[in-house]
Design a protein around this motif. Structure first.
Motif, short mmCIF file in Angstrom:
data_model
loop_
_atom_site.label_atom_id
_atom_site.label_comp_id
_atom_site.label_asym_id
_atom_site.label_seq_id
_atom_site.Cartn_x
_atom_site.Cartn_y
_atom_site.Cartn_z
N GLY A 154 -6.50 0.94 -2.95
CA GLY A 154 -6.36 1.13 -4.22
C GLY A 154 -6.47 0.07 -5.19
O GLY A 154 -6.79 -1.29 -4.64
N ASP A 155 -6.31 -0.14 -6.46
CA ASP A 155 -6.24 -1.44 -7.37
C ASP A 155 -5.12 -2.19 -7.04
O ASP A 155 -4.13 -1.51 -7.30
CB ASP A 155 -6.29 -0.96 -8.96
N TYR A 156 -5.26 -3.43 -6.75
CA TYR A 156 -4.04 -4.26 -6.58
C TYR A 156 -4.08 -5.32 -7.74
O TYR A 156 -4.89 -6.06 -7.76
CB TYR A 156 -4.22 -4.85 -5.06
N ASN A 157 -2.94 -5.34 -8.44
CA ASN A 157 -2.93 -6.08 -9.43
C ASN A 157 -1.66 -7.45 -9.15
O ASN A 157 -0.71 -7.27 -9.97
CB ASN A 157 -2.84 -5.46 -10.76
N PRO A 158 -1.81 -8.03 -8.32
CA PRO A 158 -1.04 -8.89 -7.94
C PRO A 158 -0.61 -10.14 -8.79
O PRO A 158 0.66 -10.48 -8.96
CB PRO A 158 -1.19 -9.85 -6.60
N GLU A 159 -1.34 -10.11 -10.10
CA GLU A 159 -1.21 -11.09 -10.93
C GLU A 159 0.24 -10.66 -11.96
O GLU A 159 0.81 -11.36 -12.82
CB GLU A 159 -2.46 -11.35 -11.90
N GLN A 160 0.48 -9.42 -11.77
CA GLN A 160 1.57 -8.81 -12.43
C GLN A 160 2.98 -8.94 -11.94
O GLN A 160 4.18 -8.69 -12.21
CB GLN A 160 1.53 -7.33 -12.80
N TRP A 161 3.07 -9.57 -10.56
CA TRP A 161 4.19 -9.79 -9.68
C TRP A 161 4.29 -11.19 -9.37
O TRP A 161 3.57 -12.02 -8.96
CB TRP A 161 4.02 -8.74 -8.41
N PRO A 162 5.63 -11.50 -8.83
CA PRO A 162 5.83 -12.89 -8.49
C PRO A 162 5.44 -12.77 -6.91
O PRO A 162 5.34 -11.72 -6.38
CB PRO A 162 7.51 -12.96 -8.41
N GLU A 163 5.13 -14.16 -6.06
CA GLU A 163 4.63 -13.95 -5.18
C GLU A 163 5.42 -13.47 -3.88
O GLU A 163 4.68 -12.88 -3.06
CB GLU A 163 4.02 -15.63 -4.66
N HIS A 164 6.69 -13.36 -3.90
CA HIS A 164 7.48 -12.77 -2.79
C HIS A 164 7.32 -11.33 -2.84
O HIS A 164 7.37 -10.67 -1.78
CB HIS A 164 8.86 -13.26 -3.05
N VAL A 165 6.63 -10.67 -3.89
CA VAL A 165 6.51 -9.33 -3.87
C VAL A 165 5.08 -9.05 -3.11
O VAL A 165 4.97 -8.03 -2.42
CB VAL A 165 6.49 -8.93 -5.51
N TRP A 166 4.28 -9.98 -3.18
CA TRP A 166 2.81 -9.80 -2.48
C TRP A 166 3.19 -9.66 -1.16
O TRP A 166 2.40 -8.80 -0.39
CB TRP A 166 2.05 -11.17 -2.66
N ARG A 167 4.14 -10.49 -0.43
CA ARG A 167 4.38 -9.95 1.14
C ARG A 167 4.82 -8.83 1.26
O ARG A 167 4.29 -8.17 2.35
CB ARG A 167 5.29 -11.24 1.50
N GLU A 168 5.60 -8.17 0.50
CA GLU A 168 6.12 -6.89 0.66
C GLU A 168 4.91 -5.90 0.58
O GLU A 168 4.80 -5.00 1.19
CB GLU A 168 7.40 -6.49 -0.12
N ASP A 169 3.94 -6.33 -0.44
CA ASP A 169 2.84 -5.42 -0.59
C ASP A 169 2.16 -5.27 0.69
O ASP A 169 1.62 -4.04 0.95
CB ASP A 169 2.04 -6.16 -1.98
N VAL A 170 1.93 -6.42 1.09
CA VAL A 170 0.85 -6.38 2.21
C VAL A 170 1.65 -5.58 3.65
O VAL A 170 0.96 -4.87 4.24
CB VAL A 170 0.39 -7.63 2.65
N GLU A 171 2.76 -5.87 3.70
CA GLU A 171 3.65 -5.15 4.83
C GLU A 171 3.39 -3.53 4.49
O GLU A 171 3.31 -2.97 5.20
CB GLU A 171 5.03 -5.37 4.66
N LEU A 172 3.80 -3.29 3.22
CA LEU A 172 3.51 -1.47 2.93
C LEU A 172 2.14 -1.26 3.25
O LEU A 172 1.77 0.13 3.48
CB LEU A 172 4.25 -1.51 1.51
N MET A 173 1.14 -1.98 2.60
CA MET A 173 -0.31 -1.68 2.86
C MET A 173 -0.45 -1.31 4.38
O MET A 173 -0.97 -0.38 4.63
CB MET A 173 -1.11 -2.62 2.44
N ARG A 174 0.08 -2.15 5.20
CA ARG A 174 -0.39 -1.93 6.67
C ARG A 174 0.41 -0.75 6.94
O ARG A 174 -0.03 0.15 7.91
CB ARG A 174 0.36 -3.03 7.44
N GLU A 175 1.70 -0.45 6.54
CA GLU A 175 2.25 0.92 6.89
C GLU A 175 1.62 1.96 6.43
O GLU A 175 1.54 3.06 7.04
CB GLU A 175 3.74 0.60 6.24
N ALA A 176 0.98 1.82 5.41
CA ALA A 176 0.35 3.08 4.83
C ALA A 176 -1.06 3.33 5.21
O ALA A 176 -1.77 4.25 5.02
CB ALA A 176 0.29 2.85 3.24
N GLY A 177 -1.46 2.35 5.97
CA GLY A 177 -3.00 2.41 6.75
C GLY A 177 -3.99 2.00 5.64
O GLY A 177 -5.22 2.45 5.84
N VAL A 178 -3.72 1.07 4.65
CA VAL A 178 -4.59 0.64 3.63
C VAL A 178 -5.58 -0.45 4.24
O VAL A 178 -5.17 -1.24 4.99
CB VAL A 178 -3.86 -0.02 2.37
N ASN A 179 -6.86 -0.08 4.00
CA ASN A 179 -7.83 -1.11 4.67
C ASN A 179 -8.47 -1.86 3.44
O ASN A 179 -9.76 -2.49 3.95
CB ASN A 179 -8.44 -0.45 5.70
#
Ligand code: GAL
Length: 689
Positions: A21-46
């Motif tokens: 999906g559309d990923y807009n990390p500029e709206q979030w502090p960097e520590h959220v990015w790490r969780e994002d990537v973790e959740l992306m992997r959990e969801a099978g995002v590629n």
């Protein structure tokens, strides 16, 4: 000079369906990015689309560049094996652009400026906007062209902005000059003898700005053609910058679904990957704005792509732009995603990955909603990721159709003019009604341009094409005479390419094909009016059509046609047209041409198209399915999709295995409410039928 073949969607999918999906990390502090990537992997995002609205972050002041954050985002994604669809951020210029260069801002038809503070505030004709857009595009490509995460370029976002400013006026004149060569030809094409509109100098010509009364319709039509081309110039200019620097990375731009503003046929030719955004209404899952709209947009996008395509955006729950925004019932996102895969999508993406907490779209759903990873939505997102993972073998396969529905933006635009027989006639209404009738019968169709090669189709349906060029008319005639079956809807072939009405109320070639002498008058209908029809020949009413029992009716439109050789299939009953032909059928050359001078009720339309298909030798994907169950064959796979709000049981033609669950079925397949199965059928037993 040999031209290198362009990269394609297959270079992005690499044998598996895309998910993200559309990923807009500029709206979030960097520590959220790490969780994002973790959740992306959990969801099978590629695959995630990054940077769509990040221009002001990358270029905070004119000429400055801040790429550090984007470097870290791309590295982080790459480190987790997630590919990036990198967007050029040119859909939303930073405030400094509008403040310093107000001429880049669009003007409305009355000359008022459309200000920054939202998005899409650019004039496609502005050289200043274009120059800045190309510069940032080049810088992005220079910086990330070799980045291992880069899979696909996403140019701009949902092009579609109109502008009526002075720069646009100059650009429009140049476009007209190319189209007509001289003013005489323009005056002729625009019919400027009417109302003293004759132009003596090019400089007098304007975009169709606000006028006292009705504006010249051909001027309006040409302005729509021009705007589509002007936006396309913006796209191709950015694309060329990218292609020069990264020849192996394919380029796309996301279309709006069934969007009036761009000639989607012309645009698709310039893209390596065709992608679309799609937001059916979950409040109406089986209604016209639900799965039926989805099927139409998907068929159109596949036809534009000529093969697999990408669903760039959909919602994981509610949108925020309807009057009332309903979330999606359990299972619906999965069902609609699988519908897209069935109809040729090689990737399923969402707007957006993480739900914003600020800004105009904070109430728009996302894959990770405000409720976070424990939410029902995120659980379903993970389940969908697993489902798509199980369908890798669908990737790149084709969806063969024997029916074509003709669709053309020129005809759509020409029909938008004021001062026509009925304002109630919207181009998309017959298109959607006819497509829906085919969809409900499980008759898979492509959409096609009226000038396209139709020889591979056994049946061609024309719901309503007010404008048909000479080439298109010759094309239809050759198709029918060569043995094809044409079903043609009302108010078709009325105008030529300049929106000049053809003599006889319909082009003579088409009348000859249809066995019609002339069209006396159009008799449009008021809202709520119902016209009875009586069927004369054949029996288009199918026994399984529950609503067929009340007798055929029609709405929206009627015509008083004089036949010349056509057989009358149905007549109007009651009213001024009592006894006059409503639906006709005619043999021309080796083929058959039907005419529907009105919009029959859904059951009658289904039955008529079903009969025409039957006569043309086209069979539904699967016969005898409960209504509301969609069947599509893609490659070797059979997709079964239950759009109903209750469970159903489907009788299978052969024993099969559901790839989503691994379960084997004999003859009966139960499907939950909004349930789906993707079947690999067992090969027939040796010696068996
Ligand atoms: C699309 C757009 C996205 C987002 C979405 C919301 O039209 O491309 O940026 O606004 O709508 O539904």
């Amino acid at each position: 000079m040999t031209v290198e073949p362009r990269p394609a969607l297959a270079d992005v999918t690499r044998g598996r369906l895309l998910y993200g999906g559309d990923y807009n990390p500029e709206q979030w502090p960097e520590h959220v990015w790490r969780e994002d990537v973790e959740l992306m992997r959990e969801a099978g995002v590629n695959l995630v689309t990054v940077g769509v609205f990040s221009w002001a972050r990358i270029e905070p002041r004119p000429g400055e560049r801040d790429f550090g954050w984007l470097d870290r985002v791309l590295d982080l994604l790459d480190g987790s094996g997630i590919g990036v669809c990198l967007a050029t951020p040119t859909a939303s210029p930073p405030p400094w652009m509008g403040a310093r260069h107000p001429e880049t801002l669009p003007r409305d038809p009355a000359g008022a400026t459309v200000w920054y503070g939202s998005r899409n505030h650019f004039c496609a004709s502005s050289p200043v906007y274009r120059e800045h857009a190309l510069r940032i595009t080049a810088d992005l490509a220079d910086r990330y062209g070799d980045h291992p995460a880069l899979r696909l370029w996403h140019v701009n976002n949902e092009y579609g902005t109109f502008c009526w400013c002075d720069t646009t006026a100059r650009h429009f004149r140049g476009w007209l000059h190319k189209r007509y060569g001289d003013l005489e030809a323009l005056n002729e094409a625009w019919g400027t003898a009417f109302w003293s509109q004759r132009y003596g100098e090019w400089e007098e010509i304007l975009p169709p700005r606000r006028t006292q009364y009705l504006t010249n319709p051909t001027q309006e039509l040409d302005f729509r053609r021009f705007t589509s081309d002007a936006l396309l110039e913006c796209f191709t200019a950015e694309r060329d910058v990218l292609v020069k620097r990264t020849p192996n990375v394919p380029v796309t731009t996301n279309f709006m679904p069934l969007f009036v503003g761009q000639d989607g046929w012309a645009w698709a030719e310039h893209e390596d990957v065709v992608s679309v955004d799609l937001y059916p209404d979950p409040a109406d899952p089986f209604g016209p704005d639900g799965a039926a709209l989805g099927a139409l947009v998907q068929d159109l996008t596949r036809s534009q792509a000529g093969g697999p395509w990408l669903l760039m955006e959909q919602a994981a729950g509610a949108v925020n732009w309807r009057g009332v925004n309903h979330p999606r019932p359990q299972g619906l996102t999965r069902l609609w995603s699988l519908q897209a895969v069935a109809r040729g999508a090689d990737g399923i993406c969402f707007f957006q990955w993480r739900q914003s907490r600020q800004g105009s779209e904070k109430f728009h759903s996302a894959m990770v909603p405000h409720a976070g990873r424990r939410s029902r939505t995120f659980r379903q997102v993970c389940e969908l990721g697993a489902d798509l993972g199980a369908l890798a073998e669908a990737t790149g396969t084709h969806v063969p159709a024997r029916v074509a529905v003709l669709h053309d933006w020129d005809a759509w635009w020409a029909g938008l003019q004021q001062g026509r027989p009925s304002e109630r006639l919207a181009y998309t209404e017959p298109l959607r009604a006819w497509h829906r009738a085919l969809w409900e019968r499980n008759l898979l169709c492509d959409l096609a341009h009226p000038e396209a090669d139709l020889s591979d189709y056994a049946l061609v349906a024309v719901p309503h094409l007010y404008l048909l060029t000479d080439t298109a008319l010759d094309n239809l005639a050759a198709y029918v005479r060569g043995g094809g079956t044409l079903v043609c809807g009302f108010f078709t072939g009325v105008a030529d390419a300049d929106d000049r009405v053809r003599e006889g109320g319909m082009d003579a070639r088409l009348r000859e094909l249809l066995g019609i002498d002339l069209v006396h008058e159009w008799w449009p209908m008021d809202e709520g009016d119902v016209q009875d029809l009586v069927l004369r020949t054949g029996d288009p009413g199918a026994p399984d059509d529950p609503d067929g029992a009340c007798g055929p009716t029609a709405a929206l439109w009627r015509e008083d046609v004089e036949t010349a050789g056509a057989e009358t299939v149905a007549v109007y009953r009651g009213g001024e047209l009592d006894g006059r032909p409503a639906i006709t059928r005619h043999t021309a050359g080796a083929g058959t041409a039907w005419y529907l001078s009105t919009l029959p009720d859904p059951a009658t339309l289904r039955a008529l198209l079903g009969r025409a298909a039957d006569e043309a030798g086209v069979r539904p994907t699967l016969a005898g399915l409960p209504s509301g169950v969609e069947a599509v064959r893609r490659g070797e796979l059979l997709f079964l999709l239950n759009h109903r709000g209750e469970p159903v049981t489907v009788l299978l033609p052969a024993p099969a295995t559901d790839l989503l669950t691994g379960r084997r079925y004999g003859r009966e397949l139960p499907l939950d409410r909004h349930g789906a199965a993707v079947l690999r059928e067992a090969p027939p037993a040796p010696g068996g039928g």
